[in-house]
Design a protein around this motif. Structure first.
Motif, PDB file in Angstrom:
ATOM      1  N   TRP A 156       0.814  -1.212   0.000  1.00 34.62           N
ATOM      2  CA  TRP A 156       0.000   0.000   0.000  1.00 34.62           C
ATOM      3  C   TRP A 156       0.852   1.268   0.000  1.00 34.62           C
ATOM      4  O   TRP A 156       0.448   2.288  -0.557  1.00 34.62           O
TER       5      TRP A 156
ATOM      6  N   MET B 167       1.650   1.856  -3.586  1.00 40.23           N
ATOM      7  CA  MET B 167       0.485   2.263  -4.378  1.00 40.23           C
ATOM      8  C   MET B 167      -0.001   3.663  -4.024  1.00 40.23           C
ATOM      9  O   MET B 167      -0.568   4.364  -4.861  1.00 40.23           O
ATOM     10  N   LEU B 168       0.234   4.094  -2.761  1.00 36.41           N
ATOM     11  CA  LEU B 168      -0.284   5.386  -2.312  1.00 36.41           C
ATOM     12  C   LEU B 168       0.717   6.528  -2.460  1.00 36.41           C
ATOM     13  O   LEU B 168       0.431   7.650  -2.041  1.00 36.41           O
TER      14      LEU B 168
ATOM     15  N   VAL C 166      -2.551   4.403  -7.398  1.00 40.67           N
ATOM     16  CA  VAL C 166      -3.824   4.953  -6.914  1.00 40.67           C
ATOM     17  C   VAL C 166      -4.065   6.334  -7.497  1.00 40.67           C
ATOM     18  O   VAL C 166      -5.137   6.628  -8.031  1.00 40.67           O
ATOM     19  N   ASN C 167      -3.063   7.205  -7.405  1.00 44.96           N
ATOM     20  CA  ASN C 167      -3.202   8.542  -7.980  1.00 44.96           C
ATOM     21  C   ASN C 167      -3.334   8.496  -9.501  1.00 44.96           C
ATOM     22  O   ASN C 167      -4.034   9.318 -10.100  1.00 44.96           O
TER      23      ASN C 167
ATOM     24  N   LEU D 290      -6.907   7.550 -10.219  1.00 45.77           N
ATOM     25  CA  LEU D 290      -7.837   8.620  -9.856  1.00 45.77           C
ATOM     26  C   LEU D 290      -7.660   9.869 -10.707  1.00 45.77           C
ATOM     27  O   LEU D 290      -8.490  10.772 -10.660  1.00 45.77           O
TER      28      LEU D 290
ATOM     29  N   TRP E 283      -1.376  10.721   0.302  1.00 43.14           N
ATOM     30  CA  TRP E 283      -2.356   9.984   1.086  1.00 43.14           C
ATOM     31  C   TRP E 283      -1.883   9.705   2.516  1.00 43.14           C
ATOM     32  O   TRP E 283      -2.680   9.730   3.457  1.00 43.14           O
TER      33      TRP E 283
END
Length: 293
Positions: A125, A128-129, A135-136, A139, A151
């Motif tokens: 995570w 990914m963050l 993730v970004n 999004l 995040w």
């Protein structure tokens, strides 16, 4: 009574385990409780007994109050979300609308978060963050969301992100337990209810929930204790930051003991946490006795 007799055989078999529990669990717990009543524990050769002064001091510590607040939010949100998601996925896997092969594949996919260790979850995570993480990137298709969102470094959303990650890696335990309970409910109960004109919602409220009540209470209390003591994922993701935004009681205790070298206050916080866990554990044992009866 002879030590080599048949009556003493069970105690002789249990003796090594009991000895290890006393040495590695009972004695350390008693030592920590003792440290909570003295000043400058461990670091001083002659620590002074201060009674309940450490407990008065810790409840006046704003950082400790903040850790309690973060812990309550973290635990309540996680347990409730685990329960809801676990129930939804368990009912989905128990439904008759999917073939057995589809259910098998779904079970493997749904249980994967629970298989990963805390270190794998944290590293996964954290990658990914990152601002340049996946993730970004995903999004970024929404214009109102910034592609460079921090995040884990934003104090206003960091706790919510930690809660989400804990929910993601913890719901499979609920799913498996509830699925086992659903498969143990007799189909005759639902057929009888359908004949009497009961809707699916009423059958869920008056048949499914009462039948699953012992399981739901048991796993919720276990999860409450586990989440209350959660440390690894939070520490590896944020270390309690930014600005103590994700600092829970376990992180607070660790920082007090190993960063600020204040073992007395760390022992005090640990003792309070121990009392809360014991209270929940006693309630859990009583609940298990009722189920057996």
């Amino acid at each position: 009574m002879k030590l080599t007799g048949k009556k003493t055989a069970p105690y002789r078999y249990l003796a090594p385990t009991i000895l290890l529990m006393i040495v590695f669990m009972v004695i350390p717990i008693c030592m920590v409780i003792g440290y909570s009543f003295v000043d400058k524990a461990v670091v001083s050769q002659n620590p002074q007994f201060v009674g309940l002064e450490n407990y008065k001091t810790i409840f006046a510590d704003n950082e400790y109050i903040g850790a309690i607040s973060n812990t309550i939010i973290f635990v309540v949100v996680s347990v409730v979300a685990h329960l809801i998601l676990g129930m939804l996925f368990a009912m989905l896997l128990n439904s008759k609308y999917f073939k057995s092969r589809t259910k098998t594949i779904a079970r493997v996919i749904y249980i994967l978060p629970w298989v990963f260790t805390a270190s794998v979850v944290a590293i996964l995570w954290k990658l990914m963050l990152q601002p340049s993480g996946i993730v970004n990137y995903l999004l970024s298709i929404f214009p109102q969301i910034s592609r460079n969102t921090e995040w884990l470094s934003n104090s206003s959303i960091a706790l919510a992100v930690i809660c989400f990650i804990n929910i993601w890696c913890g719901y499979p335990f609920y799913m498996i337990s509830i699925l086992a309970g659903l498969q143990g409910i007799s189909g005759d109960l639902y057929e009888s209810a359908a004949i009497d004109g009961s809707t699916a919602a009423k059958s869920f409220l008056h048949i499914t929930i009462p039948q699953l009540k012992p399981i739901l209470i048991s796993i919720a209390m276990l999860d409450f204790i586990w989440t209350l003591q959660s440390f690894n994922v939070i520490w590896m993701l944020t270390g309690g930051g930014p600005v103590n935004a994700t600092e829970t009681l376990s992180i607070y205790i660790y920082k007090k003991a190993f960063q600020k070298v204040d073992y007395s206050m760390a022992a005090t916080a640990a003792t309070i946490l121990l009392v809360v866990c014991i209270f929940i554990a006693v309630f859990y044992v009583r609940q298990q006795k009722k189920v057996r009866e």
